[in-house]
Design a protein around this motif. Structure first.
Motif, PDB file in Angstrom:
ATOM      1  N   ALA A 193      -2.174  -3.863   7.626  1.00 42.21           N
ATOM      2  CA  ALA A 193      -2.445  -5.299   7.566  1.00 42.21           C
ATOM      3  C   ALA A 193      -3.249  -5.645   6.320  1.00 42.21           C
ATOM      4  O   ALA A 193      -2.975  -6.650   5.644  1.00 42.21           O
ATOM      5  CB  ALA A 193      -3.200  -5.736   8.821  1.00 42.21           C
ATOM      6  N   LEU A 194      -4.234  -4.813   5.996  1.00 45.95           N
ATOM      7  CA  LEU A 194      -5.038  -5.069   4.809  1.00 45.95           C
ATOM      8  C   LEU A 194      -4.192  -4.964   3.541  1.00 45.95           C
ATOM      9  O   LEU A 194      -4.337  -5.752   2.606  1.00 45.95           O
ATOM     10  CB  LEU A 194      -6.210  -4.100   4.754  1.00 45.95           C
ATOM     11  N   ARG A 195      -3.282  -3.979   3.543  1.00 46.41           N
ATOM     12  CA  ARG A 195      -2.413  -3.834   2.372  1.00 46.41           C
ATOM     13  C   ARG A 195      -1.512  -5.060   2.211  1.00 46.41           C
ATOM     14  O   ARG A 195      -1.273  -5.519   1.089  1.00 46.41           O
ATOM     15  CB  ARG A 195      -1.557  -2.579   2.513  1.00 46.41           C
ATOM     16  N   ASP A 196      -1.029  -5.637   3.306  1.00 46.52           N
ATOM     17  CA  ASP A 196      -0.197  -6.833   3.216  1.00 46.52           C
ATOM     18  C   ASP A 196      -0.964  -7.986   2.579  1.00 46.52           C
ATOM     19  O   ASP A 196      -0.436  -8.714   1.737  1.00 46.52           O
ATOM     20  CB  ASP A 196       0.296  -7.247   4.608  1.00 46.52           C
ATOM     21  N   LEU A 197      -2.222  -8.147   2.988  1.00 48.97           N
ATOM     22  CA  LEU A 197      -3.024  -9.228   2.405  1.00 48.97           C
ATOM     23  C   LEU A 197      -3.300  -8.982   0.924  1.00 48.97           C
ATOM     24  O   LEU A 197      -3.297  -9.921   0.111  1.00 48.97           O
ATOM     25  CB  LEU A 197      -4.342  -9.368   3.162  1.00 48.97           C
ATOM     26  N   LEU A 198      -3.521  -7.730   0.561  1.00 50.97           N
ATOM     27  CA  LEU A 198      -3.744  -7.417  -0.851  1.00 50.97           C
ATOM     28  C   LEU A 198      -2.476  -7.622  -1.675  1.00 50.97           C
ATOM     29  O   LEU A 198      -2.540  -8.022  -2.848  1.00 50.97           O
ATOM     30  CB  LEU A 198      -4.240  -5.972  -0.988  1.00 50.97           C
ATOM     31  N   LEU A 199      -1.321  -7.359  -1.067  1.00 45.86           N
ATOM     32  CA  LEU A 199      -0.054  -7.608  -1.770  1.00 45.86           C
ATOM     33  C   LEU A 199       0.110  -9.097  -2.090  1.00 45.86           C
ATOM     34  O   LEU A 199       0.636  -9.463  -3.152  1.00 45.86           O
ATOM     35  CB  LEU A 199       1.118  -7.123  -0.924  1.00 45.86           C
ATOM     36  N   HIS A 200      -0.344  -9.942  -1.181  1.00 46.16           N
ATOM     37  CA  HIS A 200      -0.278 -11.386  -1.429  1.00 46.16           C
ATOM     38  C   HIS A 200      -1.134 -11.750  -2.642  1.00 46.16           C
ATOM     39  O   HIS A 200      -0.685 -12.505  -3.532  1.00 46.16           O
ATOM     40  CB  HIS A 200      -0.765 -12.134  -0.182  1.00 46.16           C
ATOM     41  N   GLU A 201      -2.340 -11.226  -2.708  1.00 45.18           N
ATOM     42  CA  GLU A 201      -3.213 -11.550  -3.849  1.00 45.18           C
ATOM     43  C   GLU A 201      -2.688 -10.931  -5.133  1.00 45.18           C
ATOM     44  O   GLU A 201      -2.814 -11.527  -6.215  1.00 45.18           O
ATOM     45  CB  GLU A 201      -4.638 -11.068  -3.565  1.00 45.18           C
ATOM     46  N   ALA A 202      -2.096  -9.753  -5.033  1.00 48.70           N
ATOM     47  CA  ALA A 202      -1.499  -9.135  -6.221  1.00 48.70           C
ATOM     48  C   ALA A 202      -0.358  -9.992  -6.759  1.00 48.70           C
ATOM     49  O   ALA A 202      -0.151 -10.075  -7.985  1.00 48.70           O
ATOM     50  CB  ALA A 202      -0.998  -7.728  -5.880  1.00 48.70           C
ATOM     51  N   ALA A 203       0.374 -10.646  -5.853  1.00 47.26           N
ATOM     52  CA  ALA A 203       1.451 -11.542  -6.303  1.00 47.26           C
ATOM     53  C   ALA A 203       0.882 -12.713  -7.108  1.00 47.26           C
ATOM     54  O   ALA A 203       1.493 -13.159  -8.084  1.00 47.26           O
ATOM     55  CB  ALA A 203       2.240 -12.050  -5.094  1.00 47.26           C
ATOM     56  N   HIS A 204      -0.273 -13.213  -6.707  1.00 37.96           N
ATOM     57  CA  HIS A 204      -0.912 -14.273  -7.489  1.00 37.96           C
ATOM     58  C   HIS A 204      -1.207 -13.806  -8.910  1.00 37.96           C
ATOM     59  O   HIS A 204      -1.010 -14.548  -9.879  1.00 37.96           O
ATOM     60  CB  HIS A 204      -2.226 -14.701  -6.820  1.00 37.96           C
ATOM     61  N   VAL A 205      -1.677 -12.593  -9.046  1.00 38.19           N
ATOM     62  CA  VAL A 205      -1.981 -12.056 -10.372  1.00 38.19           C
ATOM     63  C   VAL A 205      -0.703 -11.913 -11.189  1.00 38.19           C
ATOM     64  O   VAL A 205      -0.648 -12.282 -12.370  1.00 38.19           O
ATOM     65  CB  VAL A 205      -2.719 -10.709 -10.256  1.00 38.19           C
ATOM     66  N   GLN A 206       0.351 -11.376 -10.567  1.00 35.66           N
ATOM     67  CA  GLN A 206       1.609 -11.163 -11.286  1.00 35.66           C
ATOM     68  C   GLN A 206       2.229 -12.477 -11.754  1.00 35.66           C
ATOM     69  O   GLN A 206       2.842 -12.539 -12.822  1.00 35.66           O
ATOM     70  CB  GLN A 206       2.584 -10.410 -10.386  1.00 35.66           C
ATOM     71  N   ARG A 207       2.077 -13.521 -10.960  1.00 33.79           N
ATOM     72  CA  ARG A 207       2.659 -14.821 -11.307  1.00 33.79           C
ATOM     73  C   ARG A 207       1.784 -15.641 -12.262  1.00 33.79           C
ATOM     74  O   ARG A 207       2.163 -16.751 -12.630  1.00 33.79           O
ATOM     75  CB  ARG A 207       2.876 -15.634 -10.015  1.00 33.79           C
ATOM     76  N   ARG A 208       0.624 -15.135 -12.648  1.00 35.68           N
ATOM     77  CA  ARG A 208      -0.325 -15.862 -13.498  1.00 35.68           C
ATOM     78  C   ARG A 208      -0.743 -17.185 -12.837  1.00 35.68           C
ATOM     79  O   ARG A 208      -0.912 -18.212 -13.498  1.00 35.68           O
ATOM     80  CB  ARG A 208       0.285 -16.158 -14.871  1.00 35.68           C
ATOM     81  N   ASP A 209      -0.938 -17.141 -11.524  1.00 36.79           N
ATOM     82  CA  ASP A 209      -1.265 -18.370 -10.803  1.00 36.79           C
ATOM     83  C   ASP A 209      -2.639 -18.922 -11.153  1.00 36.79           C
ATOM     84  O   ASP A 209      -2.878 -20.132 -11.015  1.00 36.79           O
ATOM     85  CB  ASP A 209      -1.171 -18.129  -9.287  1.00 36.79           C
ATOM     86  N   ASP A 260       2.473 -11.185  10.936  1.00 35.80           N
ATOM     87  CA  ASP A 260       1.423 -10.701  11.850  1.00 35.80           C
ATOM     88  C   ASP A 260       0.157 -10.354  11.079  1.00 35.80           C
ATOM     89  O   ASP A 260      -0.962 -10.677  11.512  1.00 35.80           O
ATOM     90  CB  ASP A 260       1.926  -9.484  12.619  1.00 35.80           C
ATOM     91  N   SER A 261       0.312  -9.698   9.941  1.00 39.01           N
ATOM     92  CA  SER A 261      -0.859  -9.345   9.131  1.00 39.01           C
ATOM     93  C   SER A 261      -1.567 -10.596   8.628  1.00 39.01           C
ATOM     94  O   SER A 261      -2.811 -10.663   8.600  1.00 39.01           O
ATOM     95  CB  SER A 261      -0.431  -8.475   7.942  1.00 39.01           C
ATOM     96  N   LEU A 262      -0.785 -11.588   8.251  1.00 33.77           N
ATOM     97  CA  LEU A 262      -1.366 -12.835   7.773  1.00 33.77           C
ATOM     98  C   LEU A 262      -2.193 -13.511   8.870  1.00 33.77           C
ATOM     99  O   LEU A 262      -3.322 -13.959   8.629  1.00 33.77           O
ATOM    100  CB  LEU A 262      -0.250 -13.773   7.292  1.00 33.77           C
ATOM    101  N   LEU A 263      -1.622 -13.542  10.083  1.00 33.01           N
ATOM    102  CA  LEU A 263      -2.338 -14.183  11.195  1.00 33.01           C
ATOM    103  C   LEU A 263      -3.599 -13.397  11.560  1.00 33.01           C
ATOM    104  O   LEU A 263      -4.633 -13.990  11.896  1.00 33.01           O
ATOM    105  CB  LEU A 263      -1.409 -14.308  12.400  1.00 33.01           C
ATOM    106  N   ARG A 264      -3.540 -12.087  11.488  1.00 34.71           N
ATOM    107  CA  ARG A 264      -4.741 -11.290  11.766  1.00 34.71           C
ATOM    108  C   ARG A 264      -5.824 -11.550  10.720  1.00 34.71           C
ATOM    109  O   ARG A 264      -7.021 -11.632  11.046  1.00 34.71           O
ATOM    110  CB  ARG A 264      -4.385  -9.810  11.772  1.00 34.71           C
ATOM    111  N   GLY A 265      -5.382 -11.662   9.462  1.00 31.40           N
ATOM    112  CA  GLY A 265      -6.362 -11.948   8.416  1.00 31.40           C
ATOM    113  C   GLY A 265      -6.988 -13.317   8.605  1.00 31.40           C
ATOM    114  O   GLY A 265      -8.201 -13.483   8.430  1.00 31.40           O
ATOM    115  N   ILE A 266      -6.183 -14.319   8.962  1.00 29.16           N
ATOM    116  CA  ILE A 266      -6.714 -15.658   9.200  1.00 29.16           C
ATOM    117  C   ILE A 266      -7.689 -15.640  10.373  1.00 29.16           C
ATOM    118  O   ILE A 266      -8.757 -16.274  10.332  1.00 29.16           O
ATOM    119  CB  ILE A 266      -5.572 -16.652   9.460  1.00 29.16           C
TER     120      ILE A 266
END
Length: 517
Positions: A193-209, A260-266
């Motif tokens: 679950a933690l890795r899923d949340l980190l993948l989301h933030e890594a996507a922000h970095v890759q997209r130059r958000d 599921d990982s997203l909901l657990r993180g929230i």
């Protein structure tokens, strides 16, 4: 702030309102319903947001080119006659219309000032957010174990760090991005679950958000009063989160598992008060936005839309944006200074030659024999050279009255303008050559001619400080209040350009007023 600047700002504001409203309608009708990937939808919304902010600047473009004759301002009959002394004109009582005319510019300036003050406040808050993000970036503690958890998915040049000051995962740092994770999530969530949340933030970095977010919030600070741009910004932020969800889900085991990982993180963030910097992107959001994100993730399980369908929808969205561009370009007024060209375009664009240079030199030096010889040899009497103008302008500039007489007899146009050099009457008035001014006026030169970048004859005469030249022009119909908008929106009139008190006193006696008429 000048009235002209205030008028320009409020024109930009009015254009922005309908541009942004049109774009918002297109987004609601087309982009939001299009069967596009989350990635494509986010970039289309980004383009719509940028268009809404930039397209109103079309008002600053120059108007269509006009000839020198068309650029002249038509004067009322009263202005063409000899003005009476101010003491001979009875003071008219103030009318309601005059009072309203005096109030409107002040109201426009007040509204423009409110806009600028609001923008300054928004930019100050953005600067405060930048400072807060820098503090978070510096205070975070490296977490090599979390770096290893992401493995190859960790973007180059970035890292994962622990921070007690954040409630949920977020990215800070434009040049050295850090994915910040609160310790309570790192210790309570499972590794997948933690890795899923980190993948989301890594996507922000890759997209130059972070860069996109910085520009987005700067524009929102400028257009702080725009409801349509704010609504577009909200939809853009949601689309950005959904695009990062989709990227993370593709690296995860499935869209449902990532949801599921997203909901657990929230759920883990609910117990902690979120703190968010102005230049940070994170996974938190509204309840309705979270619902749309989960729905989008579940749709990943139902099969992908065919590439042909996506191409068709993408083409439709791009066509809608192109339609908006076409409509706004055609319908937006232009307030920039028009390009002024001489009426004799064939003469004005004649290639400079050695003989033309000799003609202008002879005119400036008063060499009548050389002038006549060159014209009779075929050199056009109105030929122009960049930076020198025409032969008549050169003769007028140097006060060569006999040469002016000869050139007029040879057919030189008394009002022909040259870009950057004015026209003959302006050149003579600028130097205070009264005899030349008198001859040009008698030849039909327009005392109220406006030449782009060179104003009017009276403004130039006032700037020369020669009160006799000023008086002659006024007595022959020059409007004492005829002004122009010059560089950077500056208003120039005979009165505010007067060089000395004698000229100023004379102009005020003849009815000149301060400010823009």
């Amino acid at each position: 702030m000048s009235a002209h600047t205030a008028h320009t700002l409020l024109t930009v504001a009015v254009q922005h309102l309908w541009h942004a409203a049109l774009l918002l309608a297109l987004v609601l009708l087309v982009v939001q319903r299009a069967r596009l990937s989350a990635e494509a939808r986010s970039w289309l919304l980004c383009g719509a947001f940028a268009l809404a902010a930039v397209s109103p600047l079309l008002v600053l473009l120059p108007r269509e080119a006009v000839t020198v004759a068309e650029a002249a301002v038509a004067l009322p009959t009263a202005a063409q006659s000899t003005p009476l002394p101010a003491s001979a004109v009875p003071a008219a009582p103030a009318s309601p219309t005059a009072s309203l005319s005096a109030f409107v510019p002040t109201a426009l300036q007040a509204l423009a000032m409110i806009w600028l003050l609001g923008t300054l406040w928004g930019l100050l808050r953005l600067a405060q957010g930048i400072w807060q993000a820098r503090r978070l970036h510096r205070a975070a503690r490296p977490a090599p174990a979390l770096d290893a958890l992401l493995g190859p998915a960790l973007p180059r040049g970035s890292c994962v760090a622990l921070s007690d000051a954040v409630a949920g995962p977020m990215v800070v740092g434009l040049f050295a991005p850090r994915i910040l994770v609160p310790p309570h999530l790192a210790s309570t969530l499972s590794s997948p679950a933690l890795r899923d949340l980190l993948l989301h933030e890594a996507a922000h970095v890759q997209r130059r958000d972070l860069w996109v977010t910085a520009l987005q919030r700067t524009l929102l600070a400028v257009y702080w009063w725009s409801p349509c741009l704010r609504m577009l910004g909200n939809r853009l932020e949601l689309a950005r989160e959904m695009a990062c969800d989709a990227r993370a889900a593709h690296r995860s085991s499935s869209g449902r598992d990532y949801a599921d990982s997203l909901l657990r993180g929230i759920a883990g963030m609910v117990q902690h008060r979120p703190q968010r910097a102005a230049l940070a992107v994170g996974m938190s959001g509204s309840r309705s936005g979270l619902t749309q994100r989960v729905d989008g993730l579940l749709q990943l399980q139902r099969g992908q839309v065919s590439w042909r369908t996506r191409v068709r929808w993408s083409a439709l969205c791009l066509a809608a944006l192109a339609t908006h561009v076409g409509v706004t370009v055609a319908a937006t007024p232009r307030l920039g200074t028009p390009t002024v060209v001489a009426p004799n375009s064939d003469t004005a664009t004649r290639t400079a030659s050695a003989q033309a240079e000799r003609l202008l030199d002879a005119a400036a030096e008063g060499d009548l024999a050389q002038v006549r010889q060159l014209v009779q040899a075929g050199v056009a009497v109105d030929t122009q050279l960049a930076g020198d103008g025409t032969a008549l302008i050169a003769a007028a500039r140097h006060g060569q009255l006999a040469t002016v007489e000869a050139l007029l007899a040879l057919g030189a146009a008394p009002d022909l303008a040259s870009r950057g050099d004015g026209n003959p009457l302006i050149a003579a008035a600028r130097r205070g050559h009264l005899p030349v001014v008198e001859r040009l006026v008698s030849a039909g030169a327009d005392v109220n001619r406006i030449v782009a970048y060179d104003e009017t004859p009276l403004i130039n005469a006032a700037r020369s400080g020669d009160v006799d030249t000023v008086a002659y022009l006024v007595n022959h119909g020059a409007d004492v209040n005829l002004g122009v908008v010059a560089d950077a929106g500056q208003w120039r009139s005979p009165l505010n350009q007067a060089r000395n008190s004698r000229v100023r006193d004379y102009l005020m006696q003849r009815g000149a007023v301060t400010g823009r008429r």
